[in-house]
Design a protein around this motif. Structure first.
Motif, PDB file in Angstrom:
ATOM      1  N   THR A   1      97.670  72.722  -2.261  1.00 11.36           N
ATOM      2  CA  THR A   1      98.980  73.018  -2.842  1.00 11.36           C
ATOM      3  C   THR A   1      99.095  74.465  -3.309  1.00 11.36           C
ATOM      4  O   THR A   1     100.194  74.987  -3.449  1.00 11.36           O
ATOM      5  N   GLY A   2      97.938  75.112  -3.575  1.00 11.22           N
ATOM      6  CA  GLY A   2      97.979  76.520  -3.955  1.00 11.22           C
ATOM      7  C   GLY A   2      98.527  77.382  -2.837  1.00 11.22           C
ATOM      8  O   GLY A   2      99.294  78.331  -3.076  1.00 11.22           O
ATOM      9  N   PHE A   3      98.168  77.069  -1.598  1.00 15.45           N
ATOM     10  CA  PHE A   3      98.707  77.783  -0.436  1.00 15.45           C
ATOM     11  C   PHE A   3     100.219  77.587  -0.368  1.00 15.45           C
ATOM     12  O   PHE A   3     100.970  78.522  -0.075  1.00 15.45           O
ATOM     13  N   LEU A   4     100.666  76.391  -0.655  1.00 15.50           N
ATOM     14  CA  LEU A   4     102.105  76.096  -0.645  1.00 15.50           C
ATOM     15  C   LEU A   4     102.819  76.888  -1.733  1.00 15.50           C
ATOM     16  O   LEU A   4     103.933  77.385  -1.532  1.00 15.50           O
ATOM     17  N   CYS A   5     102.172  77.041  -2.878  1.00 13.88           N
ATOM     18  CA  CYS A   5     102.749  77.803  -3.981  1.00 13.88           C
ATOM     19  C   CYS A   5     102.929  79.274  -3.587  1.00 13.88           C
ATOM     20  O   CYS A   5     103.973  79.873  -3.855  1.00 13.88           O
ATOM     21  N   VAL A   6     101.930  79.835  -2.909  1.00 21.84           N
ATOM     22  CA  VAL A   6     102.034  81.215  -2.443  1.00 21.84           C
ATOM     23  C   VAL A   6     103.170  81.358  -1.439  1.00 21.84           C
ATOM     24  O   VAL A   6     103.935  82.335  -1.461  1.00 21.84           O
ATOM     25  N   SER A   7     103.318  80.385  -0.565  1.00 28.19           N
ATOM     26  CA  SER A   7     104.383  80.417   0.440  1.00 28.19           C
ATOM     27  C   SER A   7     105.758  80.417  -0.223  1.00 28.19           C
ATOM     28  O   SER A   7     106.671  81.131   0.215  1.00 28.19           O
ATOM     29  N   VAL A   8     105.901  79.627  -1.294  1.00 27.90           N
ATOM     30  CA  VAL A   8     107.172  79.603  -2.020  1.00 27.90           C
ATOM     31  C   VAL A   8     107.419  80.947  -2.691  1.00 27.90           C
ATOM     32  O   VAL A   8     108.547  81.457  -2.699  1.00 27.90           O
ATOM     33  N   PHE A   9     106.364  81.565  -3.243  1.00 30.33           N
ATOM     34  CA  PHE A   9     106.495  82.891  -3.847  1.00 30.33           C
ATOM     35  C   PHE A   9     107.021  83.908  -2.830  1.00 30.33           C
ATOM     36  O   PHE A   9     107.910  84.705  -3.128  1.00 30.33           O
TER      37      PHE A   9
ATOM     38  N   ALA B   1     111.888  73.047  -4.502  1.00 28.98           N
ATOM     39  CA  ALA B   1     110.514  73.068  -3.996  1.00 28.98           C
ATOM     40  C   ALA B   1     109.608  72.167  -4.825  1.00 28.98           C
ATOM     41  O   ALA B   1     108.788  71.416  -4.285  1.00 28.98           O
ATOM     42  N   VAL B   2     109.748  72.229  -6.152  1.00 33.67           N
ATOM     43  CA  VAL B   2     108.911  71.397  -7.034  1.00 33.67           C
ATOM     44  C   VAL B   2     109.200  69.915  -6.817  1.00 33.67           C
ATOM     45  O   VAL B   2     108.280  69.077  -6.789  1.00 33.67           O
ATOM     46  N   ILE B   3     110.474  69.571  -6.636  1.00 32.27           N
ATOM     47  CA  ILE B   3     110.844  68.157  -6.439  1.00 32.27           C
ATOM     48  C   ILE B   3     110.303  67.618  -5.120  1.00 32.27           C
ATOM     49  O   ILE B   3     109.739  66.518  -5.061  1.00 32.27           O
ATOM     50  N   ILE B   4     110.459  68.375  -4.064  1.00 32.28           N
ATOM     51  CA  ILE B   4     110.089  67.885  -2.732  1.00 32.28           C
ATOM     52  C   ILE B   4     108.590  67.987  -2.480  1.00 32.28           C
ATOM     53  O   ILE B   4     107.969  67.071  -1.923  1.00 32.28           O
ATOM     54  N   PHE B   5     107.965  69.077  -2.927  1.00 28.51           N
ATOM     55  CA  PHE B   5     106.556  69.298  -2.596  1.00 28.51           C
ATOM     56  C   PHE B   5     105.612  68.479  -3.469  1.00 28.51           C
ATOM     57  O   PHE B   5     104.449  68.276  -3.103  1.00 28.51           O
ATOM     58  N   ARG B   6     106.087  68.038  -4.639  1.00 34.70           N
ATOM     59  CA  ARG B   6     105.285  67.180  -5.533  1.00 34.70           C
ATOM     60  C   ARG B   6     103.886  67.762  -5.753  1.00 34.70           C
ATOM     61  O   ARG B   6     102.868  67.127  -5.480  1.00 34.70           O
ATOM     62  N   ILE B   7     103.846  68.993  -6.247  1.00 37.05           N
ATOM     63  CA  ILE B   7     102.590  69.681  -6.485  1.00 37.05           C
ATOM     64  C   ILE B   7     102.167  69.524  -7.944  1.00 37.05           C
ATOM     65  O   ILE B   7     102.866  68.908  -8.744  1.00 37.05           O
ATOM     66  N   GLY B   8     101.017  70.101  -8.299  1.00 38.85           N
ATOM     67  CA  GLY B   8     100.462  69.962  -9.632  1.00 38.85           C
ATOM     68  C   GLY B   8     101.272  70.689 -10.695  1.00 38.85           C
ATOM     69  O   GLY B   8     102.178  71.481 -10.399  1.00 38.85           O
TER      70      GLY B   8
ATOM     71  N   GLU C   1     100.857  74.635 -10.640  1.00 35.15           N
ATOM     72  CA  GLU C   1     101.629  75.241  -9.556  1.00 35.15           C
ATOM     73  C   GLU C   1     103.133  75.173  -9.839  1.00 35.15           C
ATOM     74  O   GLU C   1     103.884  76.111  -9.558  1.00 35.15           O
ATOM     75  N   SER C   2     103.566  74.036 -10.405  1.00 32.47           N
ATOM     76  CA  SER C   2     104.990  73.866 -10.711  1.00 32.47           C
ATOM     77  C   SER C   2     105.463  74.878 -11.746  1.00 32.47           C
ATOM     78  O   SER C   2     106.542  75.467 -11.627  1.00 32.47           O
ATOM     79  N   VAL C   3     104.641  75.087 -12.778  1.00 27.39           N
ATOM     80  CA  VAL C   3     104.995  76.058 -13.817  1.00 27.39           C
ATOM     81  C   VAL C   3     105.114  77.461 -13.220  1.00 27.39           C
ATOM     82  O   VAL C   3     106.028  78.232 -13.549  1.00 27.39           O
ATOM     83  N   ALA C   4     104.184  77.806 -12.314  1.00 26.30           N
ATOM     84  CA  ALA C   4     104.214  79.123 -11.679  1.00 26.30           C
ATOM     85  C   ALA C   4     105.464  79.299 -10.830  1.00 26.30           C
ATOM     86  O   ALA C   4     106.133  80.341 -10.885  1.00 26.30           O
TER      87      ALA C   4
END
Length: 531
Positions: free
Chosen positions: A349-357, A417-424, A427-430
């Motif tokens: 999910t960290g990779f996904l967080c970077v992609s959203v950034f 993104a937070v709703i659909i990706f259901r990450i930690g 990551e959500s806070v970031a």
């Protein structure tokens, strides 16, 4: 007199070729010739070339299937729509609601001469756009099936008829637009809405063009029968290209009749619309108490009002807001597929967080409302500086407009993104915090560029909105930030968990924002006062 009026009309339309609005001076002959050559190359190579490629793909299959009329009908309709799009707004501005109506009508010139000059201007502009479609199609046709006198003269007549039909339709729609415009108090949202529809239609056409052409060619017979049975006028239009005499006479009669009706209508309505001043706002007394606003609130309202009342400002500096809305909706409907694809490749999910950034940074850089805000004050800047308010609050109000619009639109993407990706949680806070830190940094940075590269001596506001060095540097910096973000996070993500470089980027961005903010509050205020 007609020749003089026509010359004046076209000198206004093509003013950019010989006049530099940025320097408020006439271009040199070499520069003017270069601009004309580039303009012609752009039209013939890119626009005409695009329609030529479509013609190459369609010509041979249609004529081999004995549907030559469908080829001419297709490109005639396409030329009609393209010409209508290119000339209807010119009709609206030059035929009915031209800014020099009062001056021209006060001169000893017959009204019919004025109407005729503007009508010819509309015709020539519509013909220019229509011919960009028809000429490549006709050239491809003659080279593909060989020269035929019947097709040559038929297509020539078809070209003339289409250009006149474009003019007649443009005048009708221009009349409708002008009549509505005269009654609308605030036209900016109408202009923005129409522009967005045009952009959406253009990109949809480009995206689906190849599939539509392939589908059309593979089912020629079916489409041909449907068009002939249900759209018989289109069939007759295509038959003109093949040299059919009956179809030609029918359309010549229709075109001539519409031309007579158009002239009669213009003669009776031109003066009324041309001298209309539009709907004036009226003050209404409702007896309610008006709450006094603070100076800062008034400044913020002023910036919002100016932004929302200027279509050019909205379209060029606020386009990122629309992109964010589209991106958020796309994530809501297609995000699950993306998550499954990444998980199948073993990415966390960290990779996904970077992609959203990265997505947010690319979307955010297209909102640059604050960059031209100082320059847009122009020669009236002294009025703003003469107000009994601190300079810091003036700059803060300009910064706040971009910060609010940019952060809220980006936050919408983050929430989706937070709703659909259901990450930690980390990551959500970031992801939820990034829009505010990013918007804070780039709003302050935009003000830095706007002050350092201020241009108050402009003759057209489009220059500082679209063509200024400050806007260019802002966009380049936005790209640079996205590259830095991706390189930093993916680089350290090889040896560390992705969440560590993600939070490091947030801290770095926040520190940069604070540094730039301090500059704006100190040296920025000094430079602003010296403008």
């Amino acid at each position: 007199m007609l020749k003089i009026l026509l010359k004046r009309q076209f000198s206004e339309i093509f003013k950019g070729f010989y006049y530099n609005a940025k320097t408020n001076s006439t271009r040199s002959k070499k520069s003017s010739v270069l601009f004309v050559v580039l303009f012609v190359l752009l039209l013939t190579v890119f626009v005409g070339g695009m329609f030529a490629m479509i013609a190459v793909a369609m010509c041979k299959p249609l004529f081999e299937a004995n549907f030559g009329w469908l080829y001419f009908a297709f490109f005639s309709v396409l030329a009609f729509l393209f010409g209508l799009f290119g000339s209807v707004f010119n009709t609206y501005s030059s035929l009915y609601l031209s800014k020099d109506n009062d001056l021209i009508l006060s001169l000893p010139i017959p009204v019919n001469t004025v109407i005729l000059s503007r009508l010819l201007s509309v015709y020539l502009m519509g013909a220019l756009y229509s011919l960009l479609v028809l000429i490549p199609a006709l050239i491809v046709c003659l080279f593909t099936i060989g020269f035929s006198a019947q097709i040559f003269f038929g297509s020539l007549l078809l070209t003339i008829l289409v250009t006149f039909l474009v003019m007649e339709a443009s005048c009708f729609l221009g009349f409708v637009v002008a009549a509505i415009s005269a009654k609308i108090k605030n036209k900016s949202f109408v202009t923005v809405f129409i522009s967005l529809l045009v952009f959406a239609g253009y990109y949809m056409l480009c995206f689906f063009a190849q599939d539509l052409i392939t589908e059309f060619i593979e089912n020629i017979s079916e489409y041909g029968v449907v068009i002939k049975d249900n759209f018989y006028p289109v069939y007759l239009l295509g038959r003109i290209g093949e040299g059919d005499i009956v179809s030609s006479l029918v359309y010549v009669g229709i075109t001539a009749s519409l031309l007579v009706v158009l002239w009669l209508c213009l003669s009776r309505t031109f003066l009324k619309i041309a001298t209309s001043k539009g709907k004036s706002p009226t003050a209404k007394i409702n007896g309610k108490k008006i709450k006094q606003k603070s100076l800062f609130s008034s400044l913020v309202n002023k910036e919002f009002s100016y932004f929302l009342s200027n279509p050019q400002y909205i379209l060029n500096c606020g386009f990122g807001i629309l992109f964010c809305i589209i991106a958020g909706i796309f994530i809501l409907f297609s995000g699950n597929t993306l998550v499954q694809s990444l998980q199948s490749q073993g990415l966390d999910t960290g990779f996904l967080c970077v992609s959203v950034f990265i997505l947010l940074s690319v979307l955010g850089m297209t909102t640059d409302i604050v960059v031209p805000s100082v320059s847009l004050e122009g020669k009236t800047l002294w009025q703003l500086k003469s107000l009994p308010v601190e300079t810091g609050k003036i700059l803060k109000a300009k910064i706040l407009v971009q910060f609010l619009l940019s952060s809220i639109s980006m936050f919408f993407v983050s929430v989706c993104a937070v709703i659909i990706f259901r990450i930690g949680i980390a990551e959500s806070v970031a992801i939820l915090g990034f829009p505010f830190i990013y918007s804070y940094f780039f709003a302050e940075y935009g003000m830095f560029l706007g002050i350092k590269r201020a241009n108050l001596n402009w003759s057209n506001e489009v220059i500082v909105i679209k063509q200024s060095m400050a806007v260019f540097l802002y966009i380049i910096s936005g790209f640079g930030y996205a590259v830095f973000l991706s390189t930093f996070c993916f680089g350290f993500g090889i040896i560390l968990p992705y969440i560590i470089p993600v939070y490091a980027v947030l801290v770095i961005t926040l520190c940069l924002a604070i540094l730039v903010s301090q500059w704006v509050k100190s040296k920025g205020i000094t430079l602003f006062n010296e403008l």
